[in-house]
Design a protein around this motif. Structure first.
Motif, PDB file in Angstrom:
ATOM      1  N   GLY A  90       0.798  -1.216   0.000  1.00  0.00           N
ATOM      2  CA  GLY A  90       0.000   0.000   0.000  1.00  0.00           C
ATOM      3  C   GLY A  90       0.831   1.266   0.000  1.00  0.00           C
ATOM      4  O   GLY A  90       0.287   2.361   0.114  1.00  0.00           O
ATOM      5  N   ASN A  91       2.158   1.130  -0.117  1.00  0.00           N
ATOM      6  CA  ASN A  91       3.013   2.309  -0.233  1.00  0.00           C
ATOM      7  C   ASN A  91       2.727   2.969  -1.579  1.00  0.00           C
ATOM      8  O   ASN A  91       2.785   2.311  -2.620  1.00  0.00           O
ATOM      9  CB  ASN A  91       4.497   1.924  -0.164  1.00  0.00           C
ATOM     10  N   LEU A  92       2.417   4.247  -1.539  1.00  0.00           N
ATOM     11  CA  LEU A  92       2.091   5.005  -2.737  1.00  0.00           C
ATOM     12  C   LEU A  92       3.277   5.881  -3.094  1.00  0.00           C
ATOM     13  O   LEU A  92       3.710   6.706  -2.288  1.00  0.00           O
ATOM     14  CB  LEU A  92       0.849   5.869  -2.486  1.00  0.00           C
ATOM     15  N   THR A  93       3.815   5.697  -4.295  1.00  0.00           N
ATOM     16  CA  THR A  93       4.906   6.528  -4.780  1.00  0.00           C
ATOM     17  C   THR A  93       4.351   7.489  -5.814  1.00  0.00           C
ATOM     18  O   THR A  93       3.719   7.066  -6.790  1.00  0.00           O
ATOM     19  CB  THR A  93       6.025   5.669  -5.413  1.00  0.00           C
ATOM     20  N   ILE A  94       4.574   8.776  -5.578  1.00  0.00           N
ATOM     21  CA  ILE A  94       4.138   9.815  -6.507  1.00  0.00           C
ATOM     22  C   ILE A  94       5.386  10.313  -7.229  1.00  0.00           C
ATOM     23  O   ILE A  94       6.317  10.815  -6.594  1.00  0.00           O
ATOM     24  CB  ILE A  94       3.448  10.978  -5.774  1.00  0.00           C
ATOM     25  N   THR A 107       3.148   1.957   6.230  1.00  0.00           N
ATOM     26  CA  THR A 107       3.825   1.169   7.267  1.00  0.00           C
ATOM     27  C   THR A 107       4.057   1.944   8.557  1.00  0.00           C
ATOM     28  O   THR A 107       4.909   1.576   9.361  1.00  0.00           O
ATOM     29  CB  THR A 107       5.184   0.687   6.726  1.00  0.00           C
ATOM     30  N   VAL A 108       3.293   2.993   8.783  1.00  0.00           N
ATOM     31  CA  VAL A 108       3.444   3.782  10.002  1.00  0.00           C
ATOM     32  C   VAL A 108       2.883   2.985  11.173  1.00  0.00           C
ATOM     33  O   VAL A 108       1.745   2.497  11.117  1.00  0.00           O
ATOM     34  CB  VAL A 108       2.728   5.148   9.890  1.00  0.00           C
ATOM     35  N   ASP A 109       3.676   2.848  12.234  1.00  0.00           N
ATOM     36  CA  ASP A 109       3.237   2.107  13.419  1.00  0.00           C
ATOM     37  C   ASP A 109       2.247   2.919  14.249  1.00  0.00           C
ATOM     38  O   ASP A 109       2.230   4.147  14.203  1.00  0.00           O
ATOM     39  CB  ASP A 109       4.438   1.763  14.314  1.00  0.00           C
ATOM     40  N   ILE A 110       1.435   2.227  14.997  1.00  0.00           N
ATOM     41  CA  ILE A 110       0.546   2.788  16.013  1.00  0.00           C
ATOM     42  C   ILE A 110      -0.463   3.782  15.438  1.00  0.00           C
ATOM     43  O   ILE A 110      -0.770   4.799  16.024  1.00  0.00           O
ATOM     44  CB  ILE A 110       1.336   3.448  17.172  1.00  0.00           C
ATOM     45  N   VAL A 111      -0.966   3.504  14.253  1.00  0.00           N
ATOM     46  CA  VAL A 111      -2.073   4.288  13.699  1.00  0.00           C
ATOM     47  C   VAL A 111      -3.104   3.309  13.148  1.00  0.00           C
ATOM     48  O   VAL A 111      -2.783   2.168  12.825  1.00  0.00           O
ATOM     49  CB  VAL A 111      -1.610   5.279  12.589  1.00  0.00           C
ATOM     50  N   GLY A 134      -4.379  -0.047   6.393  1.00  0.00           N
ATOM     51  CA  GLY A 134      -3.273  -0.801   6.962  1.00  0.00           C
ATOM     52  C   GLY A 134      -2.507  -1.461   5.837  1.00  0.00           C
ATOM     53  O   GLY A 134      -2.893  -1.373   4.669  1.00  0.00           O
ATOM     54  N   GLN A 135      -1.442  -2.115   6.175  1.00  0.00           N
ATOM     55  CA  GLN A 135      -0.623  -2.756   5.151  1.00  0.00           C
ATOM     56  C   GLN A 135      -1.458  -3.731   4.329  1.00  0.00           C
ATOM     57  O   GLN A 135      -2.042  -4.664   4.856  1.00  0.00           O
ATOM     58  CB  GLN A 135       0.556  -3.466   5.801  1.00  0.00           C
ATOM     59  N   GLY A 136      -1.541  -3.462   3.037  1.00  0.00           N
ATOM     60  CA  GLY A 136      -2.294  -4.312   2.129  1.00  0.00           C
ATOM     61  C   GLY A 136      -3.794  -4.136   2.179  1.00  0.00           C
ATOM     62  O   GLY A 136      -4.526  -4.852   1.496  1.00  0.00           O
ATOM     63  N   GLU A 137      -4.277  -3.189   2.956  1.00  0.00           N
ATOM     64  CA  GLU A 137      -5.724  -2.984   3.115  1.00  0.00           C
ATOM     65  C   GLU A 137      -6.139  -1.643   2.510  1.00  0.00           C
ATOM     66  O   GLU A 137      -6.232  -0.628   3.196  1.00  0.00           O
ATOM     67  CB  GLU A 137      -6.106  -3.029   4.596  1.00  0.00           C
TER      68      GLU A 137
END
Length: 146
Positions: A90-94, A107-111, A134-137
């Protein structure tokens, strides 16, 4: 249409006209706002080093990484978005004209959400067209009014 196709259709050819930072980042495009918990660029390392070495007040800043990240985002303002990539996580590269890029990580933790695209600048629990919870969601809101 797939998620990347939707994001490309909305953002490609557009540019960041303004941005805001606080608990989250908000990148303003023509009619949409990309809200994220983090923004990543390889360039922030160089800027951070320069600040540490040359700006004494930097040592007392509460959110030091916001300074270099803000400089990088400001440098991308009004540069045309020429491409987008979305990986499995789910990382978006612009990608911008001039061969530069910003990464909106998933991939930010605690969110409980990572990033979203909407017209209000709210978190995705209030409003989203496309959102990464979330990751992959990643979800697309089929009821979003265009």
């Amino acid at each position: 249409m797939d998620t990347l196709g939707i994001l490309t259709g909305i953002l490609q050819g557009d540019f960041i006209s303004r941005f805001g930072v606080g608990d989250t980042w908000a990148l303003y495009f023509r009619s949409y706002i990309l809200v994220a918990h983090d923004i990543i660029s390889e360039d922030e390392i160089l800027i951070t080093k320069g600040l540490k070495d040359n700006y004494p007040s930097y040592q007392n800043c509460v959110d030091q990484d916001y300074i270099s990240k803000s400089a990088v985002v400001a440098a991308h303002m009004r540069k045309e978005v020429v491409g987008l990539k979305l990986d499995q996580v789910g990382n978006l590269t612009i990608e911008f004209a001039g061969d530069s890029k910003l990464i909106i990580p998933a991939t930010v933790d605690i969110v409980d959400w990572q990033w979203c695209l909407n017209r209000t600048g709210n978190d995705p629990y209030q409003d989203y067209y496309v959102a990464c919870f979330g990751q992959g969601e990643i979800r697309v809101n089929q009821e979003y009014s265009s």
